[in-house]
Design an enzyme around this catalytic site. Structure first.
Site, PDB file in Angstrom:
ATOM      1  CB  SER A  34     132.043 138.689  44.924  1.00 56.96           C
ATOM      2  OG  SER A  34     131.704 137.229  45.594  1.00 56.96           O
ATOM      3  NE  ARG A  94     134.164 134.567  41.517  1.00 54.98           N
ATOM      4  CZ  ARG A  94     133.509 135.018  42.384  1.00 54.98           C
ATOM      5  NH1 ARG A  94     132.162 134.123  42.585  1.00 54.98           N
ATOM      6  NH2 ARG A  94     133.623 134.636  43.337  1.00 54.98           N
ATOM      7  CG  ASN A 112     134.777 134.693  34.275  1.00 49.85           C
ATOM      8  OD1 ASN A 112     135.595 133.671  33.727  1.00 49.85           O
ATOM      9  ND2 ASN A 112     135.109 134.542  36.288  1.00 49.85           N
TER      10      ASN A 112
END
Lengths: 159, 280
Positions: free
Chosen positions: B203, B207, B211
């Site tokens: 994660s 993440r 992004n």
């Protein structure tokens, strides 16, 4: 966009940077911050203490000034009281002196008056004797008639 | 924006932009080094270390300069977060958090540089491919996340001891009272624990990567608005203001994203490490 062996190098580089930051950078900056915080705390404490000292000194100075003022007032009171007393004494002395002078003058005047009166009587007596002798055409011997003359003079003096 | 001179128009342009400069160090697709990611990460790390270490060496307890003020602000903030979150005394977590924040922020910030500037320059210098945002490379984010994962295990063992560390694998999160129950629940606990531990680096890295990759892609798409356009074409003149506006808005918005992503990566690392040393 696939995972490659790059990740090992990236991970190692990352850890190396973190280690360098921990070893060489972080402590000195945290140390500086903490030292400054301590300095500021000390400074604030010193300022507080200074303020307290100042307040204490001011109150002490106030007390001294108040005491001095009281003492000055006492001295002033005493001085004024003394001067009033001195004035009073001088006035009394002057009045006494005046009264004495007046009394002395009065005495002198009365003595003078009595003396003048006596002399007048005496002269009057003499004149009466002279008048009487002239009337009698005869010298009245002062010595022989001294007693009589004296008596006469006394009577005149009394009268 | 000028095209890279590759055939294939828009698709070629985008594909070209998403191609790493790689050098193969072994067999298979895994054994390839993304030279651009490594170069920019190391460059940014060196810049960060240069500025930070210089400032820290000159740090004074007296009146601080502006740079020292800025760094102290950052350090005090991170130190506060770590003190609040991390239950044990540590010398490494706060510098680690600062490193994560600064490095991730700087790497993300490469996205702010006009998307074609460095690749086009590199192309002119003879370098065929160049991606300038190291955090838009899954290898970078995964590399950092794996380091965090290893640190989590290290701190868990260090603070709990090996016995408790292994014991917790089989007894948490489901607690049983009897011996039979404990044995019955052990596989479920172990499975959950493994999933829990593996999800964290995934994660963390996905993440950040997602992004930054999306951000870079949108910059590339914005750049495509006038791709291959000529001054003679009316469409170019119509699209140019649109491109400017879109680029401006996305850049402004991206300032938030890059800071936020750097902060999230740092914060989650601290939180994961805190959870690792706490007993279940």
């Amino acid at each position: 966009m696939s995972i490659t062996v790059t990740l090992i190098i990236q991970g190692l580089a990352f850890l190396a940077v973190a280690w360098l930051v921990m070893r060489f950078g972080w402590p000195s900056i945290i140390g500086a911050i903490e030292e400054r915080q301590k300095k500021i705390a000390d400074g604030l404490a010193a300022a507080d203490k200074g303020q307290k000292d100042l307040a204490e000194a001011t109150s002490r100075a106030d007390a001294i000034v108040r005491e001095a003022r009281e003492r000055a007032k006492a001295i002033e009171d005493q001085a004024s009281r003394r001067s009033i007393e001195a004035l009073e004494a001088a006035k009394q002395a002057a009045q006494g002196e005046g009264a004495r002078i007046v009394a002395a003058a009065r005495d002198e005047a009365s003595t003078e008056t009595n003396r003048a009166r006596d002399q007048l009587r005496k002269e009057f007596g003499t004149m009466v004797v002279a008048g009487a002798s002239r009337l009698l055409e005869r010298e009245v011997d002062a010595k022989t008639h001294a007693q009589l003359l004296d008596k006469l003079a006394d009577e005149i003096a009394r009268g | 924006m000028a095209a890279e001179g590759e055939a294939g128009g828009m698709t070629g342009y985008i594909k070209h932009h998403l191609q790493h400069l790689t050098v193969s160090v072994g067999e298979g697709p895994f054994m390839a080094l993304n030279l651009d990611s490594i170069f920019f990460k190391v460059l940014l790390a060196v810049i960060f270390l240069f500025v930070f270490l210089r400032a820290s060496r000159r740090a004074t307890a007296g009146v601080p300069g502006k740079l020292q003020c800025a760094i102290e602000m950052l350090i005090e903030g991170i130190d506060g977060i770590v003190r609040e979150t991390f239950p044990a005394k540590t010398r490494f977590i706060a510098p680690l958090a600062l490193t994560i924040f600064a490095l991730v922020f700087l790497m993300n910030f490469m996205d702010m540089i006009p998307v074609d500037l460095l690749p086009a320059s590199a192309h002119a210098a003879g370098i065929p491919y160049l991606r300038v945002v190291p955090t838009a490379d899954l290898s970078t984010t995964f590399g950092m996340a794996i380091c965090v994962f290893i640190l989590i295990q290290y701190y868990a063992i260090k603070h709990k001891g090996v016995g408790k560390f292994v014991g917790e694998m089989f007894t948490a999160p489901f607690h049983a009272h009897g011996a039979v129950g404990t044995i019955l629940l052990a596989p479920a606990n172990l499975l959950l624990r493994i999933i829990e531990e593996l999800v964290r680096p995934l994660s963390l890295s996905l993440r950040l990567f997602g992004n930054m990759y999306a951000g870079e892609l949108i910059f590339i798409l914005i750049a495509c608005m006038t791709l291959g356009g000529s001054f003679a074409s009316g469409l170019t003149w119509a699209m140019a203001p649109m491109q400017f506006l879109a680029g401006f808005i996305w850049t402004a918005f991206h300032i938030l994203v890059i800071t936020l992503q750097a902060f999230i990566f740092m914060m989650l690392t601290v939180v994961y490490l805190s959870m690792a040393v706490q007993e279940h």
